[in-house]
Design an enzyme around this catalytic site. Structure first.
Site, short mmCIF file in Angstrom:
data_model
loop_
_atom_site.label_atom_id
_atom_site.label_comp_id
_atom_site.label_asym_id
_atom_site.label_seq_id
_atom_site.Cartn_x
_atom_site.Cartn_y
_atom_site.Cartn_z
N HIS A 1 1.89 3.85 -0.74
CA HIS A 1 2.03 2.74 -1.71
C HIS A 1 2.94 1.77 -1.31
O HIS A 1 4.00 1.80 -0.40
CB HIS A 1 2.53 3.27 -3.12
CG HIS A 1 2.35 2.49 -4.49
ND1 HIS A 1 3.34 1.66 -4.74
CD2 HIS A 1 1.39 2.52 -5.40
CE1 HIS A 1 2.99 0.87 -5.77
NE2 HIS A 1 1.73 1.61 -6.29
N TYR A 2 2.71 0.50 -1.99
CA TYR A 2 3.63 -0.79 -1.41
C TYR A 2 5.32 -0.64 -1.98
O TYR A 2 6.07 -1.23 -1.44
CB TYR A 2 3.12 -1.96 -1.78
CG TYR A 2 3.32 -2.43 -3.28
CD1 TYR A 2 4.14 -2.99 -3.87
CD2 TYR A 2 2.32 -1.94 -4.15
CE1 TYR A 2 4.43 -3.36 -5.25
CE2 TYR A 2 2.18 -2.37 -5.44
CZ TYR A 2 3.18 -2.81 -5.99
OH TYR A 2 3.33 -3.09 -7.53
#
Length: 211
Positions: free
Chosen positions: A158-159
Site C-alpha cells: 500500500h502507498y
C-alpha cells in the site's frame, strides 16, 4: 553541491508523485478485511543517498493490527562487489563491519534482484496486493530505497506507511513523560533486530498513548 541537491530533490519528488498516483489507482483492489496487517521491513544500506548507496540487508515481518507477529519473513544479506563496501562512509564502515554484516554480505550468494524476488514472493503468499502499509522507524528512507531498487515489492505494498518515529516525535512534544519508560534500542544495526524493536516500541505507544 546545491545544484546537485536540487536535482536529487526533484528526482525524489517525481518518484514519490508517480508512486502515489500508481498505487492510488488500485486502492479498491485490496481484499476486504485483510488490509489491517502491517508489513514491517528494515534495510541496512551503505549510506542514505539513494543516488549512490546500495542495500546491504533486507528483512520482513508481518503483524496483525494489534502487533501480533503473524509471519516472520525472509532476511537476506546481499552480495556486492568489493568496491561497494569500500565506498561506505566512516560510520557505516565501523558499524557494518563490527556487526558482522559485511562478512555476511561477502559470503552471501543472494544478489539484489534475487532478494527482491524472494521478498515479493513472501508478500504474495501472505497479504493481498496494495492492501497493507509498510511499517518501521524512519521508514520513509527504507521506502525510497525500496522504490528504487525493489520496484515490484514497492508496487505490491500500500502507498501509506506506519512510521513509529512519527509517534515518538509527537509523544516527545505532547506526552514527554511517556518516553521515559519507552523500550530502549540495542543499536545492533541489523534488519531483524530493528524490526522487532520497532514493533515493541509501537506496542508500548499503543498501550500508553492510544488507550
Amino acid at each position: 553541491m546545491l545544484a546537485h541537491l536540487r536535482r536529487v530533490g526533484l528526482s525524489l519528488n517525481r518518484q514519490i508523485r508517480s508512486h502515489i498516483a500508481f498505487n492510488s489507482n488500485d486502492r479498491m483492489s485490496s481484499t476486504c478485511g485483510l488490509d489491517t496487517d502491517i508489513v514491517w521491513m528494515d534495510l541496512e544500506m551503505t549510506g542514505l543517498d539513494i543516488e549512490k548507496d546500495k542495500i546491504l540487508e533486507v528483512a520482513c515481518i508481518i503483524t496483525d493490527q494489534d502487533l501480533n507477529v503473524k509471519s516472520e519473513g525472509p532476511c537476506f544479506a546481499i552480495n556486492h562487489p568489493q568496491e561497494v563496501y569500500d565506498s561506505m562512509n566512516e560510520w557505516c564502515m565501523k558499524h557494518h563491519y563490527n556487526s558482522g554484516l559485511i562478512d555476511r554480505c561477502k559470503s552471501s550468494d543472494v544478489n539484489l534482484e534475487e532478494a527482491s524476488n524472494l521478498v515479493l514472493s513472501y508478500l504474495e503468499k501472505n497479504i493481498p496486493k496494495r492492501a497493507c502499509p509498510l511499517g518501521g522507524n524512519s521508514v520513509y528512507t527504507d521506502r525510497l530505497f525500496i522504490m528504487k531498487f525493489m520496484p515490484l515489492v514497492d508496487a505490491y505494498l500500500h502507498y501509506r506507511i506506519v512510521d513509529v518515529s512519527t509517534i515518538k516525535e509527537l509523544a516527545k512534544r505532547w506526552h514527554p513523560a511517556i518516553l521515559d519508560s519507552a523500550p530502549k534500542k540495542s543499536f545492533t544495526h541489523r534488519s531483524l533486530d530493528d524490526i522487532r524493536e520497532s514493533i515493541k516500541e509501537l506496542a508500548y505507544y499503543k498501550a500508553n498513548l492510544f488507550k
